[in-house]
Design a protein around this motif. Structure first.
Motif, mmCIF file in Angstrom:
data_model
loop_
_atom_site.group_PDB
_atom_site.id
_atom_site.type_symbol
_atom_site.label_atom_id
_atom_site.label_comp_id
_atom_site.label_asym_id
_atom_site.label_seq_id
_atom_site.Cartn_x
_atom_site.Cartn_y
_atom_site.Cartn_z
ATOM 1 N N UNK A 186 62.302 -10.651 64.944
ATOM 2 C CA UNK A 186 62.530 -11.822 65.052
ATOM 3 C C UNK A 186 64.039 -12.185 65.682
ATOM 4 N N UNK A 187 64.799 -10.671 65.660
ATOM 5 C CA UNK A 187 66.344 -10.822 66.221
ATOM 6 C C UNK A 187 66.157 -11.011 67.638
ATOM 7 N N UNK A 188 67.345 -11.739 67.978
ATOM 8 C CA UNK A 188 67.512 -11.908 69.567
ATOM 9 C C UNK A 188 68.794 -11.426 69.663
ATOM 10 N N UNK A 189 69.192 -10.273 70.856
ATOM 11 C CA UNK A 189 70.171 -9.456 71.177
ATOM 12 C C UNK A 189 70.701 -9.865 72.395
ATOM 13 N N UNK A 190 71.703 -10.694 72.676
ATOM 14 C CA UNK A 190 72.133 -11.168 74.209
ATOM 15 C C UNK A 190 73.454 -10.244 74.501
ATOM 16 N N UNK A 191 73.286 -9.719 75.820
ATOM 17 C CA UNK A 191 74.409 -8.813 76.125
ATOM 18 C C UNK A 191 75.156 -9.393 77.104
ATOM 19 N N UNK A 192 76.346 -9.315 77.409
ATOM 20 C CA UNK A 192 77.437 -9.898 78.324
ATOM 21 C C UNK A 192 77.115 -8.671 79.569
ATOM 22 N N UNK A 193 77.481 -9.231 80.606
ATOM 23 C CA UNK A 193 77.300 -8.306 81.905
ATOM 24 C C UNK A 193 78.177 -6.706 81.682
ATOM 25 N N UNK A 194 77.426 -5.974 81.698
ATOM 26 C CA UNK A 194 77.946 -4.454 81.916
ATOM 27 C C UNK A 194 78.198 -4.128 80.351
ATOM 28 N N UNK A 203 56.958 -7.753 65.515
ATOM 29 C CA UNK A 203 55.603 -7.792 65.193
ATOM 30 C C UNK A 203 54.749 -8.830 66.204
ATOM 31 N N UNK A 204 53.555 -8.976 65.862
ATOM 32 C CA UNK A 204 52.861 -9.928 66.606
ATOM 33 C C UNK A 204 53.283 -11.321 66.851
ATOM 34 N N UNK A 205 53.960 -11.637 65.661
ATOM 35 C CA UNK A 205 54.526 -13.131 65.528
ATOM 36 C C UNK A 205 56.114 -13.287 65.820
ATOM 37 N N UNK A 206 56.672 -12.079 65.578
ATOM 38 C CA UNK A 206 58.257 -12.016 65.636
ATOM 39 C C UNK A 206 58.711 -10.641 66.431
ATOM 40 N N UNK A 207 58.918 -11.039 67.627
ATOM 41 C CA UNK A 207 59.306 -10.001 68.523
ATOM 42 C C UNK A 207 60.625 -9.980 68.561
#
Length: 78
Positions: free
Chosen positions: A34-42, A60-64
């Motif tokens: 369920x985590x979201x990791x966002x990267x700045x350019x580079x 998981x199937x419900x929490x990518x």
């Protein structure tokens, strides 16, 4: 006793990687479903720079787990 194990817990907001993140000395980094990791350019994660490390990122199937760009309009490679 030093532990090289780290857990990134699921949050209600994304993790923002604004500069390179390094884990050394055979670290094990676990990212919860369920985590979201966002990267700045580079920018990036480096796990086990000086020795073998482990990234555990099992959604998981419900929490990518999402690794994506922090750009306003994400595009491949941007």
């Amino acid at each position: 006793m030093k532990s090289n194990n780290l857990i990134w817990y699921k949050q209600t907001v994304p993790y923002y990687i604004t500069e390179a993140v390094w884990f050394e000395d055979a670290a094990t980094v676990t990212i919860q479903p369920g985590s979201v990791i966002k990267f700045a350019a580079g920018q990036y994660l480096n796990i086990g720079y000086s020795s073998n490390g482990t990234l555990v990122a099992e959604g998981t199937a419900t929490e990518s787990i999402t690794f994506t760009s922090s750009a306003t309009s994400p595009a491949p490679g941007a």
